[in-house]
Design an enzyme around this catalytic site. Structure first.
Site, PDB file in Angstrom:
ATOM      1  CE  LYS A  27      49.279 -16.666   8.723  1.00  0.00           C
ATOM      2  NZ  LYS A  27      48.046 -17.322   8.240  1.00  0.00           N
TER       3      LYS A  27
ATOM      4  N   GLY B 135      41.212 -23.285  11.819  1.00  0.00           N
ATOM      5  CA  GLY B 135      40.502 -23.533  13.072  1.00  0.00           C
ATOM      6  C   GLY B 135      39.733 -24.829  13.130  1.00  0.00           C
TER       7      GLY B 135
ATOM      8  CB  ALA C  21      45.148 -23.124   8.162  1.00  0.00           C
ATOM      9  N   GLY C  22      44.476 -25.568  10.103  1.00  0.00           N
ATOM     10  CA  GLY C  22      43.679 -26.777  10.123  1.00  0.00           C
ATOM     11  C   GLY C  22      44.238 -27.933  10.933  1.00  0.00           C
TER      12      GLY C  22
ATOM     13  CG  ASN D  13      46.434 -19.218  16.813  1.00  0.00           C
ATOM     14  OD1 ASN D  13      46.318 -19.434  18.015  1.00  0.00           O
ATOM     15  ND2 ASN D  13      46.291 -18.011  16.342  1.00  0.00           N
ATOM     16  CB  THR D  14      42.643 -23.102  16.602  1.00  0.00           C
ATOM     17  OG1 THR D  14      42.495 -21.932  15.797  1.00  0.00           O
ATOM     18  CG2 THR D  14      41.374 -23.314  17.401  1.00  0.00           C
TER      19      THR D  14
END
Lengths: 65, 262
Positions: B101, B162, B189-190, B211-212
């Protein structure tokens, strides 16, 4: 000889990259290496001679997103 | 009726279209439980300096190996082409996978990718035999250049890493999907909520990476499962060919035969 290991000055006796890794306690660890910003493959560590002041990076798996 | 074309990830067909990051969990045990609860088949991992005394990386690797899932190493934190390429080479050796990635960060407040560096690094890595998953924006021109460079998957952001803001540019993501109907696309992301993930899948995306939003939830395991359900629902909804929205009401209950009671 003094090298910079992961950003910190480090006194080592060995001359080859694999010798230094063993000396520092990385035996059998799953790590990858770079010298002065360039990747050094596992198979090339024995023939990679280190010189005073070389910047050695030893990296391992970590959490990531 | 529409159907989803078979868009695989460099020859790998995934049953679960949720990919999970491995950072920021309250503990390694919670991470492992979240991965299992969500049934994910791909987790992202990274590389950092290893201390010979602490050997943190070795313990983490043992945990990931036991999960039995495919790993997608990232080049997070790299700001230059050289850094990203060297990190990718080290990741390939450590994780024994050609997948990478690719992140080349161009701006620190938004962690927006440097698209120029990204294209340059992607070309070098493809030439070197890597299977590159570039972390990009929804920019159509950059997407075309990444494909020209040999990327066979694109990972546009939903919002800054994040941030939990969701799909910031719905139009852009829809355009990207429409312009490259054959290319596997993963929103990376996001995302903050399962509904964001469902929305991405309803657009016809092939997966999402979170993830976050999972790791920082009060109950990461339950949130991982919720994201998995949302991704599956969104994917099924896209395959089921959603209706077109309209501005005016249209009665769903037939008017014919209604009693006259006026």
């Amino acid at each position: 000889m003094q090298i910079v290991l992961n950003g910190r000055p480090c006194e080592v006796a060995g001359a080859s990259l694999d010798g230094v890794l063993e000396e520092l306690g990385y035996q059998k660890a799953k790590v990858a290496t770079a010298v002065n910003g360039g990747f050094v493959a596992r198979g090339l560590r024995a023939e990679t001679r280190l010189r005073d002041g070389d910047r050695v990076e030893v990296i391992a798996p970590m959490q990531g997103g | 009726m529409s159907h989803s074309p078979s868009r695989d990830f460099y020859g790998v067909e995934l049953t679960s279209r949720l990919m999970l990051g491995t950072a920021l969990y309250p503990s390694p045990a919670v991470l492992a439980e979240a991965v299992r609860a969500a049934g994910v088949e791909v987790v992202t991992v990274s590389l950092r300096r290893e201390s010979a005394e602490r050997r943190d990386g070795q313990a983490f690797w043992a945990l990931v190996r036991d999960l039995g899932v495919r790993v997608l190493p990232n080049t997070a934190g790299c700001h230059t082409v050289k850094e990203a390429v060297t990190t990718a080479q080290m990741a390939r050796e450590v994780f024994d996978t050609p997948w990478i990635k690719l992140e080349v960060i161009g701006e620190d407040d938004s962690l927006q990718p440097d698209l120029f560096g990204l294209v340059e690094a992607a070309a070098i890595l493809v030439e070197d035999g890597f299977e590159v998953f570039p972390y990009t924006t929804e920019d159509l021109v950059a997407a075309g250049r990444l494909l020209d460079a040999g990327c066979r998957v694109l990972m546009p952001w939903g919002a800054p890493i994040g941030s939990g803001l969701g799909l910031n540019n719905l139009y852009g993501l829809r355009s990207l999907r429409a312009h490259f109907p054959e290319v596997p696309l993963v929103v990376d992301a996001g995302l903050g909520l399962p509904s964001h993930a469902a929305a991405a899948m309803e657009l016809g995306y092939d997966g999402v990476l979170v993830n976050t939003a999972v790791a920082k939830a009060g109950d990461p395991v339950a949130m991982a499962a919720a994201f998995a359900q949302a991704v599956a629902a969104g994917h099924a909804a896209h395959a089921a060919d959603p209706m077109e929205p309209r501005d005016m009401a249209a009665p769903s209950t037939p008017v014919l035969g209604k009693a006259f009671l006026g």
